[in-house]
Design a protein around this motif. Structure first.
Motif, PDB file in Angstrom:
ATOM      1  N   ASP A 181      -7.329   3.672  -6.174  1.00 45.32           N
ATOM      2  CA  ASP A 181      -6.408   4.804  -5.990  1.00 45.32           C
ATOM      3  C   ASP A 181      -5.970   4.944  -4.526  1.00 45.32           C
ATOM      4  O   ASP A 181      -4.795   5.186  -4.244  1.00 45.32           O
ATOM      5  CB  ASP A 181      -7.044   6.106  -6.461  1.00 45.32           C
ATOM      6  N   PHE A 182      -6.913   4.804  -3.601  1.00 47.10           N
ATOM      7  CA  PHE A 182      -6.550   4.933  -2.180  1.00 47.10           C
ATOM      8  C   PHE A 182      -5.635   3.782  -1.756  1.00 47.10           C
ATOM      9  O   PHE A 182      -4.700   3.980  -0.978  1.00 47.10           O
ATOM     10  CB  PHE A 182      -7.802   5.009  -1.289  1.00 47.10           C
ATOM     11  N   ALA A 183      -5.895   2.585  -2.285  1.00 47.54           N
ATOM     12  CA  ALA A 183      -5.038   1.446  -1.953  1.00 47.54           C
ATOM     13  C   ALA A 183      -3.629   1.667  -2.515  1.00 47.54           C
ATOM     14  O   ALA A 183      -2.627   1.363  -1.863  1.00 47.54           O
ATOM     15  CB  ALA A 183      -5.645   0.165  -2.500  1.00 47.54           C
ATOM     16  N   LEU A 184      -3.565   2.251  -3.724  1.00 45.18           N
ATOM     17  CA  LEU A 184      -2.247   2.501  -4.336  1.00 45.18           C
ATOM     18  C   LEU A 184      -1.439   3.540  -3.551  1.00 45.18           C
ATOM     19  O   LEU A 184      -0.224   3.633  -3.700  1.00 45.18           O
ATOM     20  CB  LEU A 184      -2.422   2.961  -5.789  1.00 45.18           C
ATOM     21  N   ASN A 185      -2.131   4.327  -2.728  1.00 45.65           N
ATOM     22  CA  ASN A 185      -1.419   5.313  -1.904  1.00 45.65           C
ATOM     23  C   ASN A 185      -0.830   4.700  -0.641  1.00 45.65           C
ATOM     24  O   ASN A 185      -0.121   5.383   0.097  1.00 45.65           O
ATOM     25  CB  ASN A 185      -2.374   6.433  -1.473  1.00 45.65           C
ATOM     26  N   ASP A 186      -1.157   3.429  -0.375  1.00 40.89           N
ATOM     27  CA  ASP A 186      -0.642   2.794   0.836  1.00 40.89           C
ATOM     28  C   ASP A 186       0.661   2.064   0.512  1.00 40.89           C
ATOM     29  O   ASP A 186       0.655   1.048  -0.202  1.00 40.89           O
ATOM     30  CB  ASP A 186      -1.691   1.808   1.382  1.00 40.89           C
ATOM     31  N   LYS A 229       2.322   0.037   1.974  1.00 40.47           N
ATOM     32  CA  LYS A 229       2.397  -1.375   2.390  1.00 40.47           C
ATOM     33  C   LYS A 229       1.961  -2.345   1.288  1.00 40.47           C
ATOM     34  O   LYS A 229       2.439  -3.479   1.239  1.00 40.47           O
ATOM     35  CB  LYS A 229       1.523  -1.604   3.638  1.00 40.47           C
ATOM     36  N   ILE A 230       1.026  -1.919   0.442  1.00 40.04           N
ATOM     37  CA  ILE A 230       0.543  -2.867  -0.573  1.00 40.04           C
ATOM     38  C   ILE A 230       0.742  -2.373  -2.005  1.00 40.04           C
ATOM     39  O   ILE A 230       0.463  -3.080  -2.963  1.00 40.04           O
ATOM     40  CB  ILE A 230      -0.954  -3.208  -0.362  1.00 40.04           C
ATOM     41  N   GLN A 231       1.214  -1.112  -2.107  1.00 44.32           N
ATOM     42  CA  GLN A 231       1.379  -0.432  -3.390  1.00 44.32           C
ATOM     43  C   GLN A 231       2.009  -1.303  -4.491  1.00 44.32           C
ATOM     44  O   GLN A 231       1.422  -1.508  -5.547  1.00 44.32           O
ATOM     45  CB  GLN A 231       2.311   0.724  -3.103  1.00 44.32           C
ATOM     46  N   ASP A 232       3.202  -1.851  -4.201  1.00 44.33           N
ATOM     47  CA  ASP A 232       3.954  -2.551  -5.241  1.00 44.33           C
ATOM     48  C   ASP A 232       3.223  -3.799  -5.724  1.00 44.33           C
ATOM     49  O   ASP A 232       3.100  -4.037  -6.926  1.00 44.33           O
ATOM     50  CB  ASP A 232       5.344  -2.936  -4.735  1.00 44.33           C
ATOM     51  N   GLU A 233       2.708  -4.561  -4.772  1.00 40.06           N
ATOM     52  CA  GLU A 233       2.020  -5.793  -5.169  1.00 40.06           C
ATOM     53  C   GLU A 233       0.721  -5.511  -5.901  1.00 40.06           C
ATOM     54  O   GLU A 233       0.370  -6.223  -6.844  1.00 40.06           O
ATOM     55  CB  GLU A 233       1.737  -6.663  -3.935  1.00 40.06           C
TER      56      GLU A 233
END
Ligand code: G1P
Length: 287
Positions: A268-273, A275-279
């Motif tokens: 979830d925290f990574a999906l909030n970034d 920069k990397i969300q879409d990938e």
């Protein structure tokens, strides 16, 4: 009166996160790009508190290093990018971080006893490292929501949410009477009751505002559940003497002290970034 101090107990073994937590304190394991403890300290700082006591134990020196200045690293980073160097430096300026060592792992109640001289006669916040609460930028941080209630009510406040009935045995459970939207007046508390024993599924989720009259009670509290000195038992005694409220806080809470909760929080925290969300989303969809 305002809450100006926070205490973060970080002295436990982290058994549920072994073997990762064998030589790295579980509080230093990263949730996406920052250690768990950084997320917790940020919640405190974003709430306006700058005096923080972290209760550590032996082998947890990396916690002190993380919030200290590292001139050598900053100097080397500065040669490549002053931005990263500044970001690393900012860590040491986040707050006034104090540490104290719990001598023996006698439970959460025992750990909090070590905060007595730091707290003096002031109300204080407690944030447990196993619980990360995510609040979006248009919401107040969880502990700030509770601090605001404290300012009006001047009584201990417990941060709670309803959990699955099958999980009540993992938490301190609140019995009480709902008096307002999101607010319950606490009648009694029980630490980790069985599914059968529990009368509600309102669980304490690692956020507390406590008054200093907890300390004399903590000193008299005998080992309870799992033969440890339980903060919940001391709070239960305090609730029999004075008003105490449980507040159903706004925010998404993750139990990062177990492996599934840890992975969910990281994703979830990574999906909030951005920069990397879409990938990352593409990768997850493929899975
Ligand atoms: C502690 C507290 C418990 C609380 C829980 C929240 O338990 O003793 O009352 O509900 O944290 O995470 P622990 O998870 O440390 O066993």
């Amino acid at each position: 009166m305002k809450v100006k101090k926070a205490v973060i107990p970080a002295a436990g073994f982290g058994t549920r996160m072994l073997p990762a937590s064998k030589s790295v304190p579980k509080e230093m394991l990263p949730i996406y790009d920052k250690p768990t403890l950084h997320h917790i300290v940020k919640e405190v700082v974003d709430s306006g508190i700058t005096d923080i006591l972290i209760i550590i134990s032996k082998d947890k020196g990396s916690i002190e290093d993380y919030f200290d200045v590292n001139f050598e690293l900053e100097y080397e980073l500065n040669k490549k990018s002053s931005e990263i160097s500044k970001e690393i430096h900012r860590l040491s300026e986040l707050a006034n971080i104090y540490t104290v060592r719990q001598k023996r792992k006698n439970g959460l109640g025992d750990a909090i006893r070590y905060a007595e001289s730091f707290v003096e006669n002031d109300p204080f916040a407690i944030l447990l490292g196993d619980d990360i609460v995510y609040n979006s930028s248009d919401e107040k941080p969880c502990i700030k929501q509770m601090m605001d209630i404290y300012e009006k009510e001047e009584c201990p406040i417990l941060g709670v949410q309803k959990v699955n009935w099958d999980d009540v045995s993992k938490y301190g459970i609140v019995n009480g009477k709902q008096i307002q939207d999101r607010i319950t007046e606490v009648q009694s508390l029980v630490e980790k009751p069985s599914r059968q024993e529990a009368t509600t599924n309102l669980a304490i989720l690692g956020r507390y505002i406590v008054t200093p009259d907890i300390f004399p009670i903590l000193h008299d509290t005998k080992p309870g559940k799992n033969n440890e000195i339980q903060l919940t038992d001391a709070l239960n005694k305090l609730a029999s003497k004075r008003k105490m409220l449980a507040y159903d806080f706004i925010g998404k809470r993750y139990d990062v002290g177990n492996k599934l909760g840890f992975v969910k929080a990281t994703v979830d925290f990574a999906l909030n970034d951005p920069k990397i969300q879409d990938e990352l989303l593409k990768f997850l969809r493929e899975k």
